[in-house]
Write an enzyme that holds these catalytic residues in place. Sequence first.
Site, PDB file in Angstrom:
ATOM      1  N   SER A 194       1.017  -1.320   0.238  1.00 43.10           N
ATOM      2  CA  SER A 194       0.005  -0.022   0.149  1.00 43.10           C
ATOM      3  C   SER A 194       0.774   1.248   0.069  1.00 43.10           C
ATOM      4  CB  SER A 194      -0.918  -0.124   1.167  1.00 43.10           C
ATOM      5  OG  SER A 194      -2.149   0.989   1.150  1.00 43.10           O
ATOM      6  N   HIS A 239      -4.023  -1.029  -4.291  1.00 46.48           N
ATOM      7  CA  HIS A 239      -5.565  -1.168  -4.166  1.00 46.48           C
ATOM      8  C   HIS A 239      -6.034  -1.021  -5.442  1.00 46.48           C
ATOM      9  CE1 HIS A 239      -5.219  -1.223   0.400  1.00 46.48           C
ATOM     10  NE2 HIS A 239      -4.491  -0.126   0.166  1.00 46.48           N
ATOM     11  N   GLU A 286      -5.167  -5.391  -4.632  1.00 43.92           N
ATOM     12  CA  GLU A 286      -4.746  -5.849  -3.264  1.00 43.92           C
ATOM     13  C   GLU A 286      -4.569  -7.426  -3.342  1.00 43.92           C
ATOM     14  OE1 GLU A 286      -8.442  -4.943  -1.173  1.00 43.92           O
ATOM     15  OE2 GLU A 286      -8.248  -2.666  -1.444  1.00 43.92           O
TER      16      GLU A 286
END
Lengths: 305, 305
Positions: free
Chosen positions: B134, B176, B203
């Site tokens: 992330s 994401h 993800e």
Amino acid sequence: MPHTPHAPGALMIIGGGEDRTDNKEILARFIALAGGPERQLVVLTAASKIPEVVWETYRVALHDLGARNVRHVPIGERVDADDAAKADIVAGASGIFMTGGDQKRLVAHIGGTAVEQAMRDAHALRGACIAGTSAGASAMCTHMLAEGKAELAPEKGAVRLGAGLGFVHRVVVDQHFSQRRRLHRLLSVVAQTPFLLGAGIDEDTALIVHGRAGFEVMGEGTVTVLDCRSAKTNIADLRAGAVPTLVGVGLHLLPSGAAFAAPPDPAARAGAPLPAIGQLPEGAAPAPRALADFLAFLTDRNDES
Amino acid sequence: MPHTPHAPGALMIIGGGEDRTDNKEILARFIALAGGPERQLVVLTAASKIPEVVWETYRVALHDLGARNVRHVPIGERVDADDAAKADIVAGASGIFMTGGDQKRLVAHIGGTAVEQAMRDAHALRGACIAGTSAGASAMCTHMLAEGKAELAPEKGAVRLGAGLGFVHRVVVDQHFSQRRRLHRLLSVVAQTPFLLGAGIDEDTALIVHGRAGFEVMGEGTVTVLDCRSAKTNIADLRAGAVPTLVGVGLHLLPSGAAFAAPPDPAARAGAPLPAIGQLPEGAAPAPRALADFLAFLTDRNDES
């Protein structure tokens, strides 16, 4: 193949959710492309399970825009679409609007009927504007995206094609495109069938094909074009449901105002009448090379290349 | 530029949301790429506002996977990252994992510090695996996607770049990716800065760069690569917030198992040690032409082309 001189009208391929209560920009353009508010307009609700509700929405919206001759042609079953009186109404229309619903229902009810032939004649011979939104947009293609889901990645076999109405060849349309996250659904189709270019149309957005002259995009969103013809993929070797590798997909993103002109039309040079309506905006440019075939397919020039 | 012989370790660029409680596939791979469960692993939580909570999650997950030497190096402010004891721990690690949070916080706290230099040395000189998920993934790039939104279409100026940690050059990462509908956000970057290729990582999915040998994709989702270098666009002429026309964007979609091998490495031929860990899977193919530069940039070969 020699061209029959003709003056096809405009096609409006609308991604669903076009404004019907506020600026009504796309519906106003439909009226204009049909020749103005005095012309005969027809609304086909055959895709919908609630045709009277849908018709009422369009009746009010088109009336608010000044249209004076708008008729609903309800088609609840296939026999309705072979009714001569209904077909005559469609044949005489200058603008024919196919609403949303289920594209499978729509083509099952009107595909190959007198009403469909009347639409085709009105468009090809008299320059009528054919518009379709949502299900009505999908159904305009020869190869119609019928159903399927592929949300987070393209999947082999996730999407079914069906036989559509054939106003657009070699292009497969999806609608509600960005809003419903349909990139991977449309990639699933064009990865398996690179012969088809994909056109994903956002809500309140129209891809307008001006006969053989060119196309433009209008509205709130964009049109996303996907071209897998040169892509390397392993999809042929995968089981159903697997995610293919795709290398070299062409992606084009066309916002409102994008407009591209086709090369001079041999049919027009031969003395065919120019389309009386549905002119391409001034300033439409020749298509960049990467977009040239999409333009050729939409304007039905692929037999010239 | 001549190459200094070196044996860089693997980079794991993870799209966030990697499984931490069930199969833990990506974390298990991190341990393997670091050389196994006996090696020293370090978790950097500097991106997070709740570092102790995040650390506890990874502590448990890595312990469950058998890792015996895992340390948290908390960095609450920049001075912590210049602490010699902390830098020594990082310098001695075989695997360094940067958690999620805010990539701006992460680079503000560690960019240009002793800890960052320790990471760089561990990776370049001793083959340590550098992983980031992330925010930690975004921060691995030289040109870091710092913040911004563009949900339904790319928009000029919608996204800000910042200076990242520089483990990956000429590629800008977003994470994401499919889950948060970030295609248009990443297109906004690469349309404006075609020098950078975009890599959108889903993800529970990792893009793994095996030093100079090649790269692979693993996990539940896909890696989407965007290449605007040959695209025609009007973005330079638009006001901020407008949607550009983009024709000819290259899109590549790489699912789990996709693996590509770089050409033979001149540095390796010159007698440099092969990476002791982080080998590319057998069966990795040469990259198709459309993907060759992405491979070259990731494996830091762009000065050879």
